[in-house]
Design an enzyme around this catalytic site. Structure first.
Site, PDB file in Angstrom:
ATOM      1  N   CYS A  15       0.796  -1.209   0.000  1.00  0.00           N
ATOM      2  CA  CYS A  15       0.000   0.000   0.000  1.00  0.00           C
ATOM      3  C   CYS A  15       0.828   1.257   0.000  1.00  0.00           C
ATOM      4  O   CYS A  15       2.048   1.226   0.031  1.00  0.00           O
ATOM      5  CB  CYS A  15      -0.856   0.001   1.251  1.00  0.00           C
ATOM      6  SG  CYS A  15      -1.708  -1.543   1.489  1.00  0.00           S
ATOM      7  N   GLY A  56      -1.568   1.447  -4.824  1.00  0.00           N
ATOM      8  CA  GLY A  56      -2.779   0.741  -4.421  1.00  0.00           C
ATOM      9  C   GLY A  56      -3.997   1.283  -5.120  1.00  0.00           C
ATOM     10  O   GLY A  56      -4.242   2.481  -5.094  1.00  0.00           O
ATOM     11  N   ASN A  90       1.635  -0.110   5.495  1.00  0.00           N
ATOM     12  CA  ASN A  90       2.207  -0.715   4.297  1.00  0.00           C
ATOM     13  C   ASN A  90       3.218  -1.746   4.767  1.00  0.00           C
ATOM     14  O   ASN A  90       4.172  -1.396   5.460  1.00  0.00           O
ATOM     15  CB  ASN A  90       2.885   0.349   3.435  1.00  0.00           C
ATOM     16  CG  ASN A  90       3.664  -0.230   2.260  1.00  0.00           C
ATOM     17  OD1 ASN A  90       4.653   0.341   1.839  1.00  0.00           O
ATOM     18  ND2 ASN A  90       3.240  -1.355   1.737  1.00  0.00           N
ATOM     19  N   GLY A  91       2.988  -2.997   4.402  1.00  0.00           N
ATOM     20  CA  GLY A  91       3.911  -4.045   4.824  1.00  0.00           C
ATOM     21  C   GLY A  91       3.135  -5.283   5.212  1.00  0.00           C
ATOM     22  O   GLY A  91       1.956  -5.418   4.874  1.00  0.00           O
ATOM     23  N   TYR A 117      10.520  -1.974  -9.514  1.00  0.00           N
ATOM     24  CA  TYR A 117       9.180  -1.924 -10.089  1.00  0.00           C
ATOM     25  C   TYR A 117       8.189  -1.025  -9.357  1.00  0.00           C
ATOM     26  O   TYR A 117       7.465  -0.251  -9.973  1.00  0.00           O
ATOM     27  CB  TYR A 117       8.577  -3.345 -10.149  1.00  0.00           C
ATOM     28  CG  TYR A 117       7.110  -3.318 -10.502  1.00  0.00           C
ATOM     29  CD1 TYR A 117       6.710  -3.102 -11.818  1.00  0.00           C
ATOM     30  CD2 TYR A 117       6.119  -3.455  -9.535  1.00  0.00           C
ATOM     31  CE1 TYR A 117       5.370  -3.022 -12.155  1.00  0.00           C
ATOM     32  CE2 TYR A 117       4.780  -3.385  -9.865  1.00  0.00           C
ATOM     33  CZ  TYR A 117       4.408  -3.173 -11.174  1.00  0.00           C
ATOM     34  OH  TYR A 117       3.090  -3.083 -11.505  1.00  0.00           O
TER      35      TYR A 117
HETATM   36  P1  AMP Z   1       4.364 -11.436 -15.652  1.00  0.00           P
HETATM   37  O1  AMP Z   1       3.617 -11.024 -16.871  1.00  0.00           O
HETATM   38  O2  AMP Z   1       3.512 -12.239 -14.699  1.00  0.00           O
HETATM   39  O3  AMP Z   1       5.668 -12.100 -15.943  1.00  0.00           O
HETATM   40  O4  AMP Z   1       4.690 -10.114 -14.831  1.00  0.00           O
HETATM   41  C1  AMP Z   1       5.692  -9.251 -15.243  1.00  0.00           C
HETATM   42  C2  AMP Z   1       5.122  -7.909 -15.583  1.00  0.00           C
HETATM   43  O5  AMP Z   1       4.328  -7.431 -14.497  1.00  0.00           O
HETATM   44  C3  AMP Z   1       6.235  -6.931 -15.777  1.00  0.00           C
HETATM   45  O6  AMP Z   1       5.928  -6.198 -16.951  1.00  0.00           O
HETATM   46  C4  AMP Z   1       6.233  -6.043 -14.554  1.00  0.00           C
HETATM   47  O7  AMP Z   1       6.380  -4.687 -14.919  1.00  0.00           O
HETATM   48  C5  AMP Z   1       4.893  -6.275 -13.911  1.00  0.00           C
HETATM   49  N1  AMP Z   1       5.004  -6.567 -12.464  1.00  0.00           N
HETATM   50  C6  AMP Z   1       6.029  -7.062 -11.788  1.00  0.00           C
HETATM   51  N2  AMP Z   1       5.747  -7.202 -10.471  1.00  0.00           N
HETATM   52  C7  AMP Z   1       4.495  -6.779 -10.304  1.00  0.00           C
HETATM   53  C8  AMP Z   1       3.620  -6.671  -9.171  1.00  0.00           C
HETATM   54  N3  AMP Z   1       4.016  -7.008  -7.958  1.00  0.00           N
HETATM   55  N4  AMP Z   1       2.375  -6.205  -9.395  1.00  0.00           N
HETATM   56  C9  AMP Z   1       1.975  -5.859 -10.629  1.00  0.00           C
HETATM   57  N5  AMP Z   1       2.758  -5.927 -11.740  1.00  0.00           N
HETATM   58  C10 AMP Z   1       3.996  -6.389 -11.592  1.00  0.00           C
END
Ligand code: AMP
Length: 495
Positions: free
Chosen positions: A15, A42, A116-117, A259
């Site tokens: 969050c 979030g 957050n956590g 990210y």
């Molecule tokens: P995936 O398609 O499942 O391999 O997820 C990778 C993509 O999701 C990448 O383009 C990242 O930018 C994005 N991503 C990575 N971690 C997260 C996260 N925790 N929540 C949402 N998007 C994510």
């Protein structure tokens, strides 16, 4: 190290938090704008709790910040102090009992709390407090912290009460708390999730990221230190800081930089944008590949790809940097869609290649991470469909091999493409000509930190917090350090 339960299936808090204390002006609108700046942290729910000196006011709703509040809602949130929260969605669990800030009145006064956590021993403490007669309305961690703190506040002053609660709770937490009309910020002793302090024209702000300070035309003062409690003075005139715990090592989450956080935020002394560009440069150093064009996966791959292209061009590589993928910004988060089918369809809706940039050329495409592999898989196919001759995939993080238990929704272990596959297997599965991840050392180097000071749980499977809730070496409490002059105090002796 522990393999532990798959806590990722349970409620975790991923969050954005904020708190402000102003000199007379209503806190509601500054909080609202700050939450807008933290919206990327979030999208499931948004909430604000304020205090007008006599009573608490609260408005918490499901949905985006812009939809959760109207003018009338903001008008009734009276008072110059307040806290806010945006909650990250998890697949399948759209549940307003976990929406925050959590607020409640106890004998010891009113409390509001944004978290957050993720705690690793919340169940134990909840059971204990329930046995003592505390009634819980949610299964979230935040309520557990609030009840524990309320109980301590019956017998102790604010600083001692917070210290004792911090001693009992284990896990990651950046908190903004309202106790009556006083706003406080607390960061766990390992500093896993970010929290910073900003100065506004007429007050102070605590926020997950400095971008929230920028939108209010404030100035970043500094990060809240791991293990520190910061109390904003109710008249907005300053803050008091207490270093309550100190550990030998921090456990900053590297994935915030890769990210999660906004590139325009500064976290623990690093501008996220610069870190990402440096990571991009290091991808080139470690696994640069000759190709005609390098392109980011928008939006998160951009800074990586520009750093990569810059480093490549400096070495004389004949590679063009181009935006060869367009993103439809109106498609929601593909990541949290409940089925694989829906996720694949959504990636297609979200990303479209520009044929002229790609056709007949060898392409290097750069993304920040691979989690389930859905995005890379679809992308490689899309790029081939519009005529790419070669598709090389480069990733700005190490392979994600284990879930995050500390507050970022990653996916379950079974869903992670790298959990039980080699890089070569993954390359084959996504259909790329080549695939390379960044090394852990490159990440630590770009952050200017040692591996021992980072939480690398999702890329090593070794967590700085024992996810079964038992004490780790890091839980040994070290003596409180002295503060800096003027606004810093040492903590009270533990009694
Ligand atoms: P995936 O398609 O499942 O391999 O997820 C990778 C993509 O999701 C990448 O383009 C990242 O930018 C994005 N991503 C990575 N971690 C997260 C996260 N925790 N929540 C949402 N998007 C994510």
């Amino acid at each position: 190290m522990t393999d532990g339960r798959d806590l990722a299936d349970g409620p975790t808090e991923k969050c954005g938090v904020v708190g402000v204390s102003l000199d007379g002006r209503a806190a509601a609108r500054p909080l609202y704008y700050a939450l807008y700046a933290l919206q990327h942290r979030g999208q499931e729910s948004a909430g604000i709790v304020t205090h007008d000196g006599f009573q608490q006011h609260s408005h918490v709703e499901m949905g985006l910040v812009g939809d959760a509040f109207d003018e009338g809602d903001l008008d009734q949130l009276n008072g110059p102090t307040g806290i806010g929260h945006v909650r990250y969605p998890t697949a399948g669990s759209v549940d307003n009992s976990c929406a925050q800030p959590f607020s409640v009145s106890f004998k010891s006064g009113s409390l509001g709390m944004s978290h957050n956590g993720n705690l690793v021993n919340a169940d134990e403490i909840r059971d204990e407090l329930a046995g003592l007669g505390h009634a819980f309305t949610s299964d979230g961690d935040t309520e557990v912290i609030a009840h524990d703190l309320a109980r301590n506040l019956l017998e102790e002053d604010l600083v001692r009460a917070v210290k004792h609660t911090m001693k009992r709770i284990h896990g990651s937490y950046s908190l903004t708390i309202m106790h009556d009309d006083t706003v406080l910020g607390v960061r766990d002793p390992e500093g896993n999730r970010p929290l910073c302090i900003g100065k506004l024209d007429d007050g102070y702000i605590l926020a997950s990221e400095s971008a929230a300070i920028d939108v209010l035309d404030g100035e970043l003062v500094r990060d809240v230190r791991p293990g520190e409690l910061v109390i904003l003075q109710p008249d907005g005139g300053g803050f008091d800081a207490y270093q309550l715990f100190e550990r030998e090592n921090t456990a900053h989450c590297f994935f915030e930089h890769v990210y999660f956080a906004r590139p325009d935020s500064e976290i623990d002394g690093n501008l996220v944008y610069e870190v990402r560009r440096e990571l991009g440069r290091r991808i080139w150093e470690e696994s640069g590949v000759e190709s005609d064009v390098v392109m980011p996966v928008p939006d998160s791959g951009r800074a990586f790809a520009s750093g990569y292209a810059e480093a490549a061009q400096e070495e004389g590589a004949d590679v063009e940097f181009a935006e060869g993928l367009m993103k439809n910004r109106y498609v929601g988060r593909t990541f949290i869609m409940p089925t694989q089918d829906a996720r694949e369809r959504a990636v297609r809706l979200k990303l479209n290649p520009i044929r002229d940039v790609v056709e007949g050329r060898s392409v290097t495409v750069i993304d920040d991470s691979i989690v389930r592999g859905t995005t890379s898989n679809q992308l490689v196919q899309l790029l081939r469909d519009v005529g790419a001759e070669e598709v090389h995939v480069r990733i700005g993080a190490p392979a994600i091999v284990a879930p995050c238990y500390m507050g970022i929704d990653m996916a379950t272990r079974e869903e992670l493409i790298a959990a039980d596959r080699s890089t070569e297997d993954i390359r084959e599965e996504i259909g790329a000509d080549s695939l390379a991840y960044l090394s852990i050392d490159a990440v630590a180097g770009a952050l200017g930190q040692s591996r021992a000071d980072l939480c690398l749980g999702c890329v090593t499977g070794e967590y700085p917090y024992d996810i079964d809730g038992e004490a780790t070496d890091r839980d040994v409490e070290r003596p409180v350090i002295g503060g800096e002059p003027e606004d810093e105090r040492t903590a009270p002796a533990d009694d």
